[in-house]
Scaffold this motif. Structure first.
Motif, PDB file in Angstrom:
ATOM      1  N   GLU A  84     -15.642 -16.248  22.678  1.00  0.00           N
ATOM      2  CA  GLU A  84     -16.016 -14.830  22.635  1.00  0.00           C
ATOM      3  C   GLU A  84     -17.247 -14.525  23.467  1.00  0.00           C
ATOM      4  OE1 GLU A  84     -16.316 -13.416  18.679  1.00  0.00           O
ATOM      5  OE2 GLU A  84     -14.297 -14.035  18.131  1.00  0.00           O
ATOM      6  N   GLU A  85     -17.830 -15.503  24.126  1.00  0.00           N
ATOM      7  CA  GLU A  85     -19.039 -15.250  24.907  1.00  0.00           C
ATOM      8  C   GLU A  85     -18.770 -14.309  26.076  1.00  0.00           C
ATOM      9  OE1 GLU A  85     -21.010 -18.797  26.065  1.00  0.00           O
ATOM     10  OE2 GLU A  85     -21.118 -19.560  24.031  1.00  0.00           O
ATOM     11  N   GLY A  86     -17.634 -14.438  26.717  1.00  0.00           N
ATOM     12  CA  GLY A  86     -17.299 -13.551  27.827  1.00  0.00           C
ATOM     13  C   GLY A  86     -17.144 -12.115  27.367  1.00  0.00           C
ATOM     14  N   ALA A 125     -20.552 -10.667  26.682  1.00  0.00           N
ATOM     15  CA  ALA A 125     -21.253 -10.322  27.918  1.00  0.00           C
ATOM     16  C   ALA A 125     -20.739  -8.988  28.471  1.00  0.00           C
ATOM     17  CB  ALA A 125     -21.073 -11.426  28.949  1.00  0.00           C
ATOM     18  N   VAL A 126     -19.438  -8.781  28.390  1.00  0.00           N
ATOM     19  CA  VAL A 126     -18.865  -7.516  28.864  1.00  0.00           C
ATOM     20  C   VAL A 126     -19.348  -6.367  27.992  1.00  0.00           C
ATOM     21  CG1 VAL A 126     -16.717  -6.233  29.135  1.00  0.00           C
ATOM     22  CG2 VAL A 126     -16.850  -8.599  29.901  1.00  0.00           C
ATOM     23  N   GLU A 127     -19.413  -6.573  26.697  1.00  0.00           N
ATOM     24  CA  GLU A 127     -19.896  -5.526  25.800  1.00  0.00           C
ATOM     25  C   GLU A 127     -21.347  -5.184  26.105  1.00  0.00           C
ATOM     26  OE1 GLU A 127     -19.179  -7.253  22.009  1.00  0.00           O
ATOM     27  OE2 GLU A 127     -17.030  -6.820  22.046  1.00  0.00           O
ATOM     28  N   ALA A 166     -22.863  -5.564  28.969  1.00  0.00           N
ATOM     29  CA  ALA A 166     -22.887  -4.891  30.269  1.00  0.00           C
ATOM     30  C   ALA A 166     -22.512  -3.416  30.122  1.00  0.00           C
ATOM     31  CB  ALA A 166     -21.952  -5.590  31.241  1.00  0.00           C
ATOM     32  N   LEU A 167     -21.516  -3.137  29.312  1.00  0.00           N
ATOM     33  CA  LEU A 167     -21.120  -1.739  29.083  1.00  0.00           C
ATOM     34  C   LEU A 167     -22.228  -0.969  28.379  1.00  0.00           C
ATOM     35  CD1 LEU A 167     -17.402  -2.193  27.979  1.00  0.00           C
ATOM     36  CD2 LEU A 167     -18.234  -1.131  30.079  1.00  0.00           C
ATOM     37  N   LEU A 168     -22.862  -1.609  27.415  1.00  0.00           N
ATOM     38  CA  LEU A 168     -23.942  -0.966  26.680  1.00  0.00           C
ATOM     39  C   LEU A 168     -25.124  -0.674  27.591  1.00  0.00           C
ATOM     40  CD1 LEU A 168     -24.752  -0.033  23.856  1.00  0.00           C
ATOM     41  CD2 LEU A 168     -25.708  -2.298  23.477  1.00  0.00           C
ATOM     42  N   VAL A 169     -25.483  -1.635  28.431  1.00  0.00           N
ATOM     43  CA  VAL A 169     -26.598  -1.441  29.360  1.00  0.00           C
ATOM     44  C   VAL A 169     -26.278  -0.331  30.351  1.00  0.00           C
ATOM     45  CG1 VAL A 169     -27.842  -2.536  31.260  1.00  0.00           C
ATOM     46  CG2 VAL A 169     -27.551  -3.751  29.113  1.00  0.00           C
ATOM     47  N   SER A 170     -25.057  -0.285  30.861  1.00  0.00           N
ATOM     48  CA  SER A 170     -24.705   0.766  31.815  1.00  0.00           C
ATOM     49  C   SER A 170     -24.712   2.138  31.143  1.00  0.00           C
ATOM     50  CB  SER A 170     -23.350   0.481  32.462  1.00  0.00           C
ATOM     51  OG  SER A 170     -22.320   0.502  31.503  1.00  0.00           O
ATOM     52  N   LEU A 171     -24.295   2.221  29.902  1.00  0.00           N
ATOM     53  CA  LEU A 171     -24.331   3.486  29.176  1.00  0.00           C
ATOM     54  C   LEU A 171     -25.777   3.949  28.969  1.00  0.00           C
ATOM     55  CD1 LEU A 171     -22.831   5.707  27.576  1.00  0.00           C
ATOM     56  CD2 LEU A 171     -23.051   4.247  25.569  1.00  0.00           C
ATOM     57  N   ILE A 172     -26.642   3.035  28.569  1.00  0.00           N
ATOM     58  CA  ILE A 172     -28.057   3.374  28.365  1.00  0.00           C
ATOM     59  C   ILE A 172     -28.685   3.807  29.689  1.00  0.00           C
ATOM     60  CG2 ILE A 172     -30.314   2.398  27.783  1.00  0.00           C
ATOM     61  CD1 ILE A 172     -28.835   0.707  25.656  1.00  0.00           C
ATOM     62  N   ALA A 173     -28.371   3.109  30.770  1.00  0.00           N
ATOM     63  CA  ALA A 173     -28.915   3.470  32.085  1.00  0.00           C
ATOM     64  C   ALA A 173     -28.462   4.875  32.486  1.00  0.00           C
ATOM     65  CB  ALA A 173     -28.491   2.452  33.132  1.00  0.00           C
ATOM     66  N   GLY A 174     -27.212   5.203  32.218  1.00  0.00           N
ATOM     67  CA  GLY A 174     -26.705   6.535  32.537  1.00  0.00           C
ATOM     68  C   GLY A 174     -27.425   7.620  31.761  1.00  0.00           C
ATOM     69  N   VAL A 175     -27.676   7.376  30.484  1.00  0.00           N
ATOM     70  CA  VAL A 175     -28.388   8.359  29.663  1.00  0.00           C
ATOM     71  C   VAL A 175     -29.820   8.531  30.164  1.00  0.00           C
ATOM     72  CG1 VAL A 175     -29.317   8.764  27.340  1.00  0.00           C
ATOM     73  CG2 VAL A 175     -26.958   8.015  27.623  1.00  0.00           C
ATOM     74  N   ILE A 176     -30.459   7.420  30.529  1.00  0.00           N
ATOM     75  CA  ILE A 176     -31.829   7.504  31.041  1.00  0.00           C
ATOM     76  C   ILE A 176     -31.864   8.290  32.350  1.00  0.00           C
ATOM     77  CG2 ILE A 176     -33.700   6.130  32.052  1.00  0.00           C
ATOM     78  CD1 ILE A 176     -33.086   4.007  29.912  1.00  0.00           C
ATOM     79  N   ILE A 177     -30.910   8.039  33.225  1.00  0.00           N
ATOM     80  CA  ILE A 177     -30.865   8.764  34.507  1.00  0.00           C
ATOM     81  C   ILE A 177     -30.684  10.256  34.275  1.00  0.00           C
ATOM     82  CG2 ILE A 177     -29.445   9.125  36.571  1.00  0.00           C
ATOM     83  CD1 ILE A 177     -29.019   6.052  36.582  1.00  0.00           C
ATOM     84  N   LEU A 178     -29.798  10.632  33.369  1.00  0.00           N
ATOM     85  CA  LEU A 178     -29.594  12.054  33.076  1.00  0.00           C
ATOM     86  C   LEU A 178     -30.848  12.683  32.480  1.00  0.00           C
ATOM     87  CD1 LEU A 178     -25.960  12.031  31.623  1.00  0.00           C
ATOM     88  CD2 LEU A 178     -26.728  12.952  33.814  1.00  0.00           C
TER      89      LEU A 178
END
Length: 57
Positions: free
Chosen positions: A11-13, A16-18, A20-32
Protein backbone atom coordinates in the motif's frame (compact mmCIF):
# COMPACT_ATOMS: atom_id res chain seq x y z
CA UNK A 1 3.81 -15.64 -7.66
CA UNK A 2 4.43 -14.53 -4.07
CA UNK A 3 6.22 -11.40 -5.28
CA UNK A 4 3.32 -10.55 -7.57
CA UNK A 5 0.77 -10.97 -4.79
CA UNK A 6 2.99 -9.00 -2.44
CA UNK A 7 3.17 -6.19 -4.99
CA UNK A 8 -0.62 -5.92 -5.13
CA UNK A 9 -0.92 -6.04 -1.33
CA UNK A 10 1.66 -3.28 -0.93
CA UNK A 11 0.00 0.00 0.00
CA UNK A 12 2.99 2.35 0.03
CA UNK A 13 2.47 3.34 -3.61
CA UNK A 14 -1.19 4.13 -3.00
CA UNK A 15 -0.26 6.18 0.06
CA UNK A 16 2.27 8.17 -1.95
CA UNK A 17 -0.37 8.90 -4.59
CA UNK A 18 -2.82 10.00 -1.91
CA UNK A 19 -0.23 12.34 -0.40
CA UNK A 20 0.57 13.76 -3.83
CA UNK A 21 -3.11 14.47 -4.48
CA UNK A 22 -3.48 16.07 -1.06
CA UNK A 23 -0.42 18.27 -1.57
CA UNK A 24 -1.61 19.37 -5.01
CA UNK A 25 -5.05 20.22 -3.61
CA UNK A 26 -3.53 22.27 -0.78
CA UNK A 27 -1.22 24.05 -3.26
CA UNK A 28 -4.21 24.93 -5.44
CA UNK A 29 -6.12 26.39 -2.50
CA UNK A 30 -3.09 28.42 -1.45
CA UNK A 31 -2.63 29.77 -4.99
CA UNK A 32 -6.29 30.82 -5.17
CA UNK A 33 -6.13 32.48 -1.75
CA UNK A 34 -2.94 34.39 -2.53
CA UNK A 35 -4.28 35.50 -5.90
CA UNK A 36 -7.49 36.82 -4.36
CA UNK A 37 -5.64 38.50 -1.50
CA UNK A 38 -3.14 40.04 -3.93
CA UNK A 39 -5.93 41.60 -5.97
CA UNK A 40 -7.53 43.08 -2.86
CA UNK A 41 -4.21 44.43 -1.61
CA UNK A 42 -3.55 46.03 -4.98
CA UNK A 43 -6.89 47.80 -4.77
CA UNK A 44 -6.18 49.00 -1.22
CA UNK A 45 -2.74 50.37 -2.08
CA UNK A 46 -4.06 52.02 -5.25
CA UNK A 47 -6.79 53.73 -3.20
CA UNK A 48 -4.25 54.94 -0.64
CA UNK A 49 -1.94 56.15 -3.39
CA UNK A 50 -4.74 58.13 -5.00
CA UNK A 51 -5.56 59.89 -1.70
CA UNK A 52 -1.99 61.08 -1.07
CA UNK A 53 -1.49 64.55 -2.54
CA UNK A 54 1.34 65.05 -5.02
CA UNK A 55 3.74 67.74 -3.79
CA UNK A 56 4.39 70.61 -6.20
CA UNK A 57 7.88 72.02 -6.76
Amino acid sequence: MKKLLGFFKEEEGATAVEYALLVSLIAGVIILAVTGLGTKLTNVFTGVDNKIPVPSN
